[in-house]
Design an enzyme around this catalytic site. Structure first.
Site, PDB file in Angstrom:
ATOM      1  N   ARG A 152       0.841  -1.184   0.000  1.00  0.00           N
ATOM      2  CA  ARG A 152       0.000   0.000   0.000  1.00  0.00           C
ATOM      3  C   ARG A 152       0.889   1.250   0.000  1.00  0.00           C
ATOM      4  NH1 ARG A 152      -2.082  -3.377   4.216  1.00  0.00           N
ATOM      5  NH2 ARG A 152      -4.196  -4.151   3.826  1.00  0.00           N
ATOM      6  N   LYS A 175      -1.600  -2.121   8.022  1.00  0.00           N
ATOM      7  CA  LYS A 175      -2.775  -1.592   8.721  1.00  0.00           C
ATOM      8  C   LYS A 175      -2.892  -2.220  10.104  1.00  0.00           C
ATOM      9  CE  LYS A 175      -5.973  -0.118   5.086  1.00  0.00           C
ATOM     10  NZ  LYS A 175      -7.325  -0.314   4.525  1.00  0.00           N
ATOM     11  N   HIS A 250      -3.469   2.105  -6.058  1.00  0.00           N
ATOM     12  CA  HIS A 250      -4.034   0.922  -5.402  1.00  0.00           C
ATOM     13  C   HIS A 250      -4.363  -0.175  -6.414  1.00  0.00           C
ATOM     14  CE1 HIS A 250      -5.430  -0.840  -1.675  1.00  0.00           C
ATOM     15  NE2 HIS A 250      -6.507  -1.273  -2.287  1.00  0.00           N
ATOM     16  N   ARG A 253      -1.708  -2.693  -6.777  1.00  0.00           N
ATOM     17  CA  ARG A 253      -1.804  -3.754  -5.761  1.00  0.00           C
ATOM     18  C   ARG A 253      -2.771  -4.838  -6.244  1.00  0.00           C
ATOM     19  NH1 ARG A 253      -1.582  -4.775   0.023  1.00  0.00           N
ATOM     20  NH2 ARG A 253      -3.640  -5.138   0.922  1.00  0.00           N
ATOM     21  N   HIS A 276      -4.067  -8.657   4.775  1.00  0.00           N
ATOM     22  CA  HIS A 276      -5.497  -8.523   5.050  1.00  0.00           C
ATOM     23  C   HIS A 276      -5.847  -9.160   6.387  1.00  0.00           C
ATOM     24  CE1 HIS A 276      -6.641  -8.102   0.512  1.00  0.00           C
ATOM     25  NE2 HIS A 276      -6.332  -6.948   1.055  1.00  0.00           N
ATOM     26  N   TYR A 285     -10.098 -11.105  -5.082  1.00  0.00           N
ATOM     27  CA  TYR A 285      -9.071 -11.328  -6.099  1.00  0.00           C
ATOM     28  C   TYR A 285      -9.171 -12.703  -6.754  1.00  0.00           C
ATOM     29  CZ  TYR A 285      -7.036  -7.179  -4.043  1.00  0.00           C
ATOM     30  OH  TYR A 285      -6.839  -5.908  -3.572  1.00  0.00           O
TER      31      TYR A 285
END
Length: 312
Positions: A152, A175, A250, A253, A276, A285
């Site tokens: 990211r 994150k 993004h 990614r 994630h 995906y």
């Protein structure tokens, strides 16, 4: 009538200050803090001058309904709701509140399994060929980390020199302040080493940012996005067929994740690579393009009995 900032501060200054302290202590990124702060101020403007102790579920729902009428989609609505849930939770934990009315409001159901926008492998190769200029190694490393490591923008921004290990493994702060480890392919590791060799010396004291600006400061999130956006713009100039394709940093990614799925990477491993928290996020995906569908159906073509219509 619009509420002025000083009126919000007079009425809710203490609560907003506590929320900011709570977010910092939770280790939230500056971008998250800003987004939650703005959403919360917008909400408080809508209920002013009511006391926070008097606010309930209907106040939150009324604010979210108004946001939707102004054009906010499901994703934006859910983010605003997350902001308010965090705000009231902060007040409870800081002993300045007793209830979380936002926790009683359900999130909007978003479209699932939407096929994400991505670039094909040959388009990624063409993208890399458009990179040039004084900071070539640095910009190439940034785009490679997005498209071939799935990082990211914020993760690239936070990278420090010690995060890249001599064996080619990179430690990424993602994150939720969670670390993940990514073993880089040798070509990517080589580019990062080259970028480090040509890096301008940092002027930020003890900090050791991996990517720095021409002024020796940690490269900002906005500048990293600009590097990607300008590279994508150059690709679109060379490839007019991509002009209407909504490509952003993004989406690079997304391209990485798509390549991984096509290469046979299982979804749990991909979840780890992308950082994630939920496997459901990774499942977007698992889309399959028409070529793969045709191949899959072709695999059973010889299994359909012949002569179904009497032809030999």
């Amino acid at each position: 009538m619009a509420i002025r900032q000083h009126e919000l501060t007079d009425s809710y200054g203490m609560e907003l200050e506590l929320f900011l302290i709570w977010m910092k202590n939770r280790g939230m990124t500056k971008a998250t803090q800003q987004a939650y702060w703005q959403d919360t101020q917008s909400f408080l403007s809508s209920v002013h001058p009511a006391a926070i102790s008097q606010l309930g579920k209907m106040d939150v729902m009324r604010y979210l309904a108004s946001a939707r009428e102004k054009g906010a989609g499901d994703e934006a609505r859910n983010r605003k709701l997350s902001s308010l849930r965090a705000f009231f939770k902060a007040l409870i934990e800081m002993e300045a509140g007793t209830a979380n009315p936002a926790a009683l409001v359900a999130k909007s159901k978003q479209e699932k399994h939407r096929i994400p926008v991505y670039l094909e492998e040959q388009e990624l190769e063409q993208l890399l060929q458009t990179i040039q200029g004084k900071y070539y190694a640095r910009n190439l490393a940034i785009v490679l980390l997005m498209a071939y490591a799935g990082l990211r923008v914020g993760e690239i921004h936070r990278m420090n020199i010690p995060d890249l290990r001599p064996d080619g493994v990179i430690h990424i702060l993602g994150k939720g302040r969670k670390w993940r480890v990514i073993p880089l392919p040798e070509p990517l590791h080589r580019v990062l080493r080259k970028a480090l060799e040509e890096r301008i010396a940092s002027r930020q004291g003890k900090e050791q940012p991996f990517f720095v600006s021409q002024f020796g400061r940690r490269l900002s999130i906005r500048m990293i996005q600009t590097v990607a956006d300008q590279t994508i713009a150059s690709l679109k100039e060379e490839q007019p067929s991509l002009a209407d394709k909504r490509i952003s940093s993004h989406k690079l990614r997304h391209s990485f994740a798509t390549m991984q799925i096509r290469s046979g990477t299982d979804i749990r491993t991909l979840q780890e690579l992308l950082g994630h928290a939920s496997i459901e996020t990774t499942q977007i995906y698992t889309h399959i393009d028409n070529k793969q569908l045709q191949t899959a159906m072709g695999n059973i073509s010889n299994k359909i009995p012949s002569g179904l219509l009497g032809d030999s």
